[in-house]
Write an enzyme that holds these catalytic residues in place. Sequence first.
Site, PDB file in Angstrom:
ATOM      1  N   LYS A   1       0.784  -1.242  -0.062  1.00 29.96           N
ATOM      2  CA  LYS A   1       0.315  -0.010   0.002  1.00 29.96           C
ATOM      3  C   LYS A   1       0.785   1.335  -0.152  1.00 29.96           C
ATOM      4  CE  LYS A   1      -3.949   1.949   2.659  1.00 29.96           C
ATOM      5  NZ  LYS A   1      -4.860   1.780   3.750  1.00 29.96           N
TER       6      LYS A   1
ATOM      7  N   SER B   1      -9.858   2.086   2.805  1.00 30.41           N
ATOM      8  CA  SER B   1      -9.386   2.592   1.950  1.00 30.41           C
ATOM      9  C   SER B   1      -7.943   1.799   1.074  1.00 30.41           C
ATOM     10  CB  SER B   1      -8.258   3.756   2.848  1.00 30.41           C
ATOM     11  OG  SER B   1      -7.696   2.987   3.622  1.00 30.41           O
TER      12      SER B   1
ATOM     13  N   SER C   1     -10.210  -0.499   6.781  1.00 32.70           N
ATOM     14  CA  SER C   1      -9.550  -0.286   5.388  1.00 32.70           C
ATOM     15  C   SER C   1      -8.922  -1.538   4.723  1.00 32.70           C
ATOM     16  CB  SER C   1      -8.482   0.645   5.493  1.00 32.70           C
ATOM     17  OG  SER C   1      -9.182   1.931   5.395  1.00 32.70           O
TER      18      SER C   1
HETATM   19  N1  GLN Z   1     -13.256   4.066   6.035  1.00 33.78           N
HETATM   20  C1  GLN Z   1     -12.740   4.413   7.343  1.00 33.78           C
HETATM   21  C2  GLN Z   1     -12.308   5.880   7.234  1.00 33.78           C
HETATM   22  O1  GLN Z   1     -12.539   6.560   6.283  1.00 33.78           O
HETATM   23  C3  GLN Z   1     -11.515   3.530   7.482  1.00 33.78           C
HETATM   24  C4  GLN Z   1     -10.220   4.065   7.066  1.00 33.78           C
HETATM   25  C5  GLN Z   1      -9.198   3.033   7.271  1.00 33.78           C
HETATM   26  O2  GLN Z   1      -9.226   2.018   7.815  1.00 33.78           O
HETATM   27  N2  GLN Z   1      -8.047   3.479   6.986  1.00 33.78           N
HETATM   28  O3  GLN Z   1     -11.907   6.448   8.186  1.00 33.78           O
END
Ligand code: GLN
Length: 489
Positions: free
Chosen positions: A79, A154, A178
Amino acid sequence: MALYEKTAAELSELLGKKEISALELAQDVLARTSAVEDKVQGYVTVTQETALETAKVVDEKRAAGEALSPMAGIPIAVKDNICTKGTLTTCASKMLYNFKPPYNATVVEKLAANNVVITGKANMDEFAMGSSCENSAAHPTYNPHGLNRVPGGSSGGSAAVVAAGEVPLSLGSDTGGSIRQPASFCGVVGLKPTYGAVSRYGLIAFASSLDQIGPFGRSVEDTAMLFDAITGHDPMHDSTSVKTAFEGSVRKNLNPDIKGIKIGLPKEYFGAGVTEEVRRNVMAAAETYRNLGAEVFEISLPLVEYALPVYYILSSAEASSNLARFDGVKYGYRTPNAADDLIELYVKSRSEGFGAEVQRRIMLGTYVLSSGYYDAYYKKARAAQRKIREEFAAAFEKCDVILTPVAPTTAYEIGSKTTNPLEMYAGDVCTVSVNIAGLPALVQPCGFDGNKMPVGMQLIGPRFGEQQLMNTGLAFEQASGLKNLIAAL
Ligand code: GLN
């Protein structure tokens, strides 16, 4: 079967027996990437040249008789918020458009020690804020199982490249879901490790008390294999990392015999908002577990109602602090436009460098930390976090594993949720409590919806319960045959 269609465990065996070379394998997955990447767009950067060079070195080491890890020669995507020395690490943000880290994250050092072949940096929502990969400053990523749909976020790029057969394994990060939600949307396996099980050194911070790096794969065994390679105490660089009993041995100790284990189904996770198709598939998985000899029963976790507000307060508060360093002077993009003074330089650089969602989180975080509001929001959220932790601890007195949906829906169409941030946040309802409580959770496919999009299920364990989670996941995988699902494309 082409090499790119095989699991990492199969590839590891072929490499070990010298039936294939790491170079051949790297060439094969890179050819698959060239063939499908236009459609999927899962990468921000493909590191083709260094991948081929690394693969050659691995082959030389094997030819020289060096004892190599089972991971040696396996291609892996990383990532784009995990630091890779000398390779662009942008967090999918204009703010870090030209950032080449001078050092490797601990997990990347560990991958190097295992002689893996890094194929590139995977796309993501900017600074890991989002649930659809549409907040990337580079480009969106498309779900390989339905190209008009989001891959989740994400870590959408990390999940998509694995689902598309561009690579057998990848690393993501999970602050509030994410890793798990994209794994569910793309029909792959993803693990959010216990907080502290994997070093965060070199992971560009979103919310430090919640962030964890974790593996994606197309089978439970593959995911365990990558987890074994990255887990471990990092006393030099991450004081929140810990030494665990299972360090490096989860794959070796995999055991799908789950007779007699107690699986709790928290009724609140199957409530309003969860679609009938998701509910039905997860309930069918529960039935499979009953048939395998597990004891499956309903439990209650009523505080899940507060998990979303608690998560968005705590994570935004930490983000506002963590992202303060990107000011165009100490770090990051600097505005080319004229600025009369330092404040104006900061304002212009940050306004131009950060996307809308990141700015929203910084403002929200600054607000909940400001004097007069701190007690009402931040302090309350911390108190609620303690209650949520206690509630999970009490639940694990009664059961070994908790089974839930991963998200209320399957992958939705690109653009369908971008105008309403609150609707996007609501999709995180099943995942955020796991981070709030610091627990591990495994996601894997359990079926398909009417559009042939994958449905995932989530297994939550007590702290450092990774082995039990993987065993429980493997039992279902063997019973259902839902493994190594590669999108046709
Ligand atoms: N969708 C969640 C957010 O936008 C989780 C994101 C993540 O786990 N980095 O904060």
